[in-house]
Scaffold this motif. Structure first.
Motif, PDB file in Angstrom:
ATOM      1  N   GLY A 175       1.268  -0.862  -0.089  1.00  0.00           N
ATOM      2  CA  GLY A 175      -0.081   0.285  -0.165  1.00  0.00           C
ATOM      3  C   GLY A 175       1.081   1.444   0.087  1.00  0.00           C
ATOM      4  N   ALA A 176       0.520   2.215  -0.450  1.00  0.00           N
ATOM      5  CA  ALA A 176       1.359   3.644  -0.870  1.00  0.00           C
ATOM      6  C   ALA A 176       0.971   4.031   0.902  1.00  0.00           C
ATOM      7  CB  ALA A 176       0.892   4.397  -1.800  1.00  0.00           C
ATOM      8  N   TYR A 177       1.433   4.343   1.621  1.00  0.00           N
ATOM      9  CA  TYR A 177       1.183   4.825   2.894  1.00  0.00           C
ATOM     10  C   TYR A 177       2.520   6.448   3.299  1.00  0.00           C
ATOM     11  CZ  TYR A 177      -1.528   0.620   3.480  1.00  0.00           C
ATOM     12  OH  TYR A 177      -2.379  -0.270   2.966  1.00  0.00           O
ATOM     13  N   ARG A 178       1.950   6.889   3.786  1.00  0.00           N
ATOM     14  CA  ARG A 178       3.098   8.168   3.747  1.00  0.00           C
ATOM     15  C   ARG A 178       3.384   7.540   5.006  1.00  0.00           C
ATOM     16  NH1 ARG A 178      -1.474  12.551   6.022  1.00  0.00           N
ATOM     17  NH2 ARG A 178      -0.739  12.299   7.604  1.00  0.00           N
ATOM     18  N   CYS A 179       5.964   7.970   5.043  1.00  0.00           N
ATOM     19  CA  CYS A 179       6.094   7.546   6.006  1.00  0.00           C
ATOM     20  C   CYS A 179       7.242   9.315   6.256  1.00  0.00           C
ATOM     21  CB  CYS A 179       7.152   6.257   5.001  1.00  0.00           C
ATOM     22  SG  CYS A 179       6.975   5.426   5.274  1.00  0.00           S
ATOM     23  N   CYS A 189       4.398   6.401   9.791  1.00  0.00           N
ATOM     24  CA  CYS A 189       3.792   5.096   8.608  1.00  0.00           C
ATOM     25  C   CYS A 189       2.399   5.582   9.106  1.00  0.00           C
ATOM     26  CB  CYS A 189       4.126   3.698   8.398  1.00  0.00           C
ATOM     27  SG  CYS A 189       3.063   3.194   7.210  1.00  0.00           S
ATOM     28  N   GLN A 190       1.748   6.121   8.690  1.00  0.00           N
ATOM     29  CA  GLN A 190       0.262   7.230   8.726  1.00  0.00           C
ATOM     30  C   GLN A 190      -0.590   6.315   7.500  1.00  0.00           C
ATOM     31  OE1 GLN A 190      -3.404   7.506   8.594  1.00  0.00           O
ATOM     32  NE2 GLN A 190      -2.819   8.679   6.462  1.00  0.00           N
ATOM     33  N   ILE A 191      -0.998   4.405   8.460  1.00  0.00           N
ATOM     34  CA  ILE A 191      -2.174   3.942   7.141  1.00  0.00           C
ATOM     35  C   ILE A 191      -3.856   4.239   7.922  1.00  0.00           C
ATOM     36  CG2 ILE A 191      -2.623   2.230   6.804  1.00  0.00           C
ATOM     37  CD1 ILE A 191       0.255   1.378   7.558  1.00  0.00           C
ATOM     38  N   THR A 192      -4.194   4.752   7.789  1.00  0.00           N
ATOM     39  CA  THR A 192      -5.691   4.887   7.367  1.00  0.00           C
ATOM     40  C   THR A 192      -6.471   3.710   8.002  1.00  0.00           C
ATOM     41  OG1 THR A 192      -5.526   7.257   5.816  1.00  0.00           O
ATOM     42  CG2 THR A 192      -8.030   6.670   6.303  1.00  0.00           C
ATOM     43  N   GLU A 193      -7.639   4.000   8.588  1.00  0.00           N
ATOM     44  CA  GLU A 193      -8.714   2.348   9.638  1.00  0.00           C
ATOM     45  C   GLU A 193      -9.581   1.862   7.606  1.00  0.00           C
ATOM     46  OE1 GLU A 193      -9.087   6.338   9.663  1.00  0.00           O
ATOM     47  OE2 GLU A 193     -10.163   6.101  12.412  1.00  0.00           O
ATOM     48  N   GLY A 194      -9.109   1.265   8.506  1.00  0.00           N
ATOM     49  CA  GLY A 194      -9.487   0.095   7.216  1.00  0.00           C
ATOM     50  C   GLY A 194      -8.779  -0.336   5.464  1.00  0.00           C
ATOM     51  N   LYS A 195      -7.619   0.197   5.308  1.00  0.00           N
ATOM     52  CA  LYS A 195      -6.533   0.152   4.403  1.00  0.00           C
ATOM     53  C   LYS A 195      -6.096  -1.053   5.123  1.00  0.00           C
ATOM     54  CE  LYS A 195      -7.592   3.843   2.276  1.00  0.00           C
ATOM     55  NZ  LYS A 195      -8.417   3.497   1.376  1.00  0.00           N
ATOM     56  N   HIS A 196      -5.645  -1.983   4.431  1.00  0.00           N
ATOM     57  CA  HIS A 196      -5.118  -2.928   4.533  1.00  0.00           C
ATOM     58  C   HIS A 196      -3.762  -3.271   4.863  1.00  0.00           C
ATOM     59  CE1 HIS A 196      -7.391  -4.153   0.689  1.00  0.00           C
ATOM     60  NE2 HIS A 196      -7.858  -4.746   1.177  1.00  0.00           N
ATOM     61  N   GLY A 197      -3.088  -2.579   4.996  1.00  0.00           N
ATOM     62  CA  GLY A 197      -2.123  -2.130   6.031  1.00  0.00           C
ATOM     63  C   GLY A 197      -2.211  -1.354   7.303  1.00  0.00           C
TER      64      GLY A 197
HETATM   65  C1  LIG Z   1       0.944   9.381  -3.327  1.00  0.00           C
HETATM   66  C2  LIG Z   1      -0.172   8.423  -2.026  1.00  0.00           C
HETATM   67  C3  LIG Z   1      -0.202   8.546  -0.844  1.00  0.00           C
HETATM   68  C4  LIG Z   1      -0.556   8.298   0.503  1.00  0.00           C
HETATM   69  N1  LIG Z   1      -0.396   8.439   1.539  1.00  0.00           N
HETATM   70  C5  LIG Z   1      -1.799   7.492   1.767  1.00  0.00           C
HETATM   71  C6  LIG Z   1      -1.173   7.518   3.195  1.00  0.00           C
HETATM   72  O1  LIG Z   1      -0.309   8.042   4.355  1.00  0.00           O
HETATM   73  N2  LIG Z   1      -2.060   6.280   4.159  1.00  0.00           N
HETATM   74  C7  LIG Z   1      -3.022   6.322   3.695  1.00  0.00           C
HETATM   75  O2  LIG Z   1      -3.720   5.075   4.229  1.00  0.00           O
HETATM   76  N3  LIG Z   1      -3.091   6.042   2.225  1.00  0.00           N
HETATM   77  C8  LIG Z   1      -2.509   6.344   1.573  1.00  0.00           C
HETATM   78  N4  LIG Z   1      -2.739   6.895   0.280  1.00  0.00           N
HETATM   79  C9  LIG Z   1      -4.113   6.237  -0.774  1.00  0.00           C
HETATM   80  C10 LIG Z   1      -3.718   3.993  -0.362  1.00  0.00           C
HETATM   81  O3  LIG Z   1      -2.416   4.381  -0.970  1.00  0.00           O
HETATM   82  C11 LIG Z   1      -5.013   3.504  -0.896  1.00  0.00           C
HETATM   83  O4  LIG Z   1      -5.801   3.670  -0.352  1.00  0.00           O
HETATM   84  C12 LIG Z   1      -4.497   2.173  -1.339  1.00  0.00           C
HETATM   85  O5  LIG Z   1      -5.905   1.457  -2.317  1.00  0.00           O
HETATM   86  C13 LIG Z   1      -4.107   1.548  -0.185  1.00  0.00           C
HETATM   87  O6  LIG Z   1      -3.868   0.093   0.004  1.00  0.00           O
HETATM   88  P1  LIG Z   1      -4.503  -1.599   0.282  1.00  0.00           P
HETATM   89  O7  LIG Z   1      -6.095  -0.727  -0.607  1.00  0.00           O
HETATM   90  O8  LIG Z   1      -4.047  -2.332  -0.209  1.00  0.00           O
HETATM   91  O9  LIG Z   1      -5.222  -0.636   1.760  1.00  0.00           O
HETATM   92  C14 LIG Z   1      -2.395   7.437  -0.442  1.00  0.00           C
HETATM   93  C15 LIG Z   1      -2.156   7.304  -1.804  1.00  0.00           C
HETATM   94  C16 LIG Z   1      -1.440   7.921  -2.885  1.00  0.00           C
HETATM   95  C17 LIG Z   1      -1.050   8.151  -4.242  1.00  0.00           C
END
Ligand SMILES: Cc1cc2nc3c(=O)[nH]c(=O)nc-3n(C[C@H](O)[C@H](O)[C@H](O)COP(=O)(O)O)c2cc1C
Length: 491
Positions: A175-179, A189-197
């Motif tokens: 997953g693209a999550y900011r660090c 590593c900011q991962i929003t609720e519900g995202k797979h990570g």
């Molecule tokens: C440049 C960029 C930065 C992102 N940063 C975040 C982030 O910091 N945290 C987050 O939860 N999702 C972030 N996202 C969105 C997730 O990458 C996106 O929801 C993705 O589907 C997550 O993967 P997952 O579905 O496997 O959890 C970002 C997307 C992009 C394109």
């Protein structure tokens, strides 16, 4: 920038391998800009914003080199996906389209026949050119930027792939999550609720266990694009990328995590997050175009190893007020997933799906259909806004008829202004999945959504009782184009 050349040979399949071959292709297409001497402290991010925000989908990819304080060759790359051509190149799709939403159609069709392909482990690869462990670990070896003027920290990960493993399955998610960087050995590593990570991390922490993680910050653009896409639960982006390429991704075993690490990646940081260990994270310029005000304690990563190849490229994607470089990336991949979900629910005659870039992207989704029964348009609205790919942080979902190009905002607006009644053609969804990224989020991280049925009412359409559109017929058009060939050449 290089003079534009046609890159025809890439159509139909993904021909490039890894970020460096992708950059060669982009250069040959005339879409790569090299800038020397920009500083990591707000200059690279701001230059990218200036070149992108009003470019209407034409901004270059930007490779920064000779960053003050860093060795020549330690580069950063911004703006990977700010044109349709670069998205198409990445996915191995045709480079030219009549309607923007045709690229979503091509991607959707490609996904129909896709067979997942497990990555292939190899014993070595460029990512193992340099392996730093123990006291040598330092993520600030690279020109890690402060992206936005009001950010207060450097961010290593934006255009990244954070690899985590489901503790209950053999599933590696990317997953693209900011660090954020705290110091050379500690990152957020900011991962929003519900995202797979996040689901992975929650599972480990609920059991009192630490979670291993590998953050890839410079990789094959296909992997990055998929990491930012809402692929279904249980599917590894590595296997999906292999399926799209038609050959397995090559991976090495991460020295600390044992995870599959793309062998040709540029920079990888391995570490672990420990339950209960948190640090304030943010503020950061967010994807909705606002500075986040949610500086809250979040879990962080103790970095154990840093891997990088010679002359590494750190990939970056600071988001900002639209249009930014992720509008197309998130829009196209997300729309294709919504299309898949609509068909999986048995809804017929889906002709197009488009997430409008300025929404930004997933907040303004339009679906184009050929109505087949009363209530068809309403079915489409509810599924598109509630399926996994459309559920997160949506706001507007609009459905239009077959004569409206869903990716043309002017046509959509016309339909909304002439085929829509604000009492009968609207539905509201309350308390849907949102997050603190939304400036008008409701307490508890919910939001409300609006569903707009901008289709001609089915019964009037069926009975031919809706006024006819003022337009030039196909016959007259052809006749005039033949007669006034030069004047009408461009229409
Ligand atoms: C440049 C960029 C930065 C992102 N940063 C975040 C982030 O910091 N945290 C987050 O939860 N999702 C972030 N996202 C969105 C997730 O990458 C996106 O929801 C993705 O589907 C997550 O993967 P997952 O579905 O496997 O959890 C970002 C997307 C992009 C394109």
């Amino acid at each position: 920038m290089a003079r534009a050349e046609k890159v025809r040979e890439v159509e139909g399949q993904v021909k490039y391998r890894g970020l460096r071959e992708w950059l060669d292709q982009v250069d040959r297409m005339g879409e790569l800009l090299r800038i020397h001497g920009a500083h990591w402290d707000r200059e690279m991010g701001s230059i990218t914003q200036l070149l992108t925000e009003r470019s209407k989908g034409t901004a270059p990819a930007i490779l920064f080199d000779e960053v003050p304080g860093y060795p020549k060759g330690f580069r950063t790359l911004y703006g990977q996906f700010s044109t349709m051509k670069r998205v198409a190149l990445t996915l191995g799709l045709p480079l030219e389209y009549e309607r923007k939403s045709d690229i979503v159609k091509s991607y959707h069709e490609r996904m129909q026949n896709l067979k997942l392909m497990k990555p292939r482990f190899v014993s070595t690869g460029p990512i193992l050119d340099h392996v730093l462990e123990g006291d040598d670990v330092d993520v600030l070896k690279f020109p890690v930027p402060i992206h936005h003027e009001l950010d207060t920290a450097r961010y290593l990960g934006t255009a990244d792939c954070v690899i985590t493993k489901d503790p209950d399955a053999d599933w590696y998610n990317l997953g693209a999550y900011r660090c954020q960087v705290y110091d050379g050995k500690t990152i957020g590593c900011q991962i929003t609720e519900g995202k797979h990570g996040r689901i992975h991390r929650d599972k480990y922490f609920e059991r009192g266990q630490s979670m291993k993680v590998a953050v890839v910050c410079g990789q094959d653009p296909l992997l990055y694009m998929l990491s930012a896409s809402p692929l279904p639960e249980g599917i590894s982006e590595l296997e999906f990328a292999g399926g799209i390429r038609g050959e397995p991704m090559e991976v090495v075993k991460g020295p600390y995590t044992g995870f599959p690490i793309p062998a040709d990646a540029e920079i990888v940081v391995e570490g672990e997050a420990v339950p209960g260990n948190v640090r304030p994270e943010g503020p950061f310029g967010e994807w909705m175009g606002y500075i986040s005000d949610d500086v809250v304690p979040r879990p962080y990563i103790n970095v154990k190893t840093v891997l990088y190849r010679d002359d590494p490229i750190l990939t970056c994607a600071p988001q900002h007020k639209p249009v930014d470089e992720t509008g197309l990336l998130k829009g196209i991949a997300g729309a294709a997933e919504v299309w898949k979900a609509l068909e999986a629910c048995g809804l017929p005659e889906i002709l197009g799906v488009w997430n409008h870039e300025a929404g930004p992207a997933t907040r303004f989704t339009v679906i184009q259909i050929r109505q087949r029964y009363p209530g068809h348009s309403r079915n489409v609205l509810h599924v598109a806004s509630s399926c996994a790919a459309g559920a997160y942080n949506g706001k507007w979902t609009v459905v239009v008829d077959e004569d409206i190009d869903c990716s043309d905002l002017e046509q959509v607006l016309w339909a909304m202004c002439t085929r829509f009644d604000p009492i009968t053609d609207i539905d509201i969804i309350q308390k849907a999945w949102s997050s603190g990224r939304d400036p008008v989020v409701l307490p508890g991280n919910f939001n409300n959504r609006i569903l707009v049925d901008a289709c001609i009412s089915y019964d009037r359409k069926l009975r031919g009782k809706f006024p006819r559109v003022v337009e030039v017929s196909a016959e007259l058009r052809a006749k005039l184009k033949a007669k006034f060939e030069k004047i009408l050449a461009s229409v």
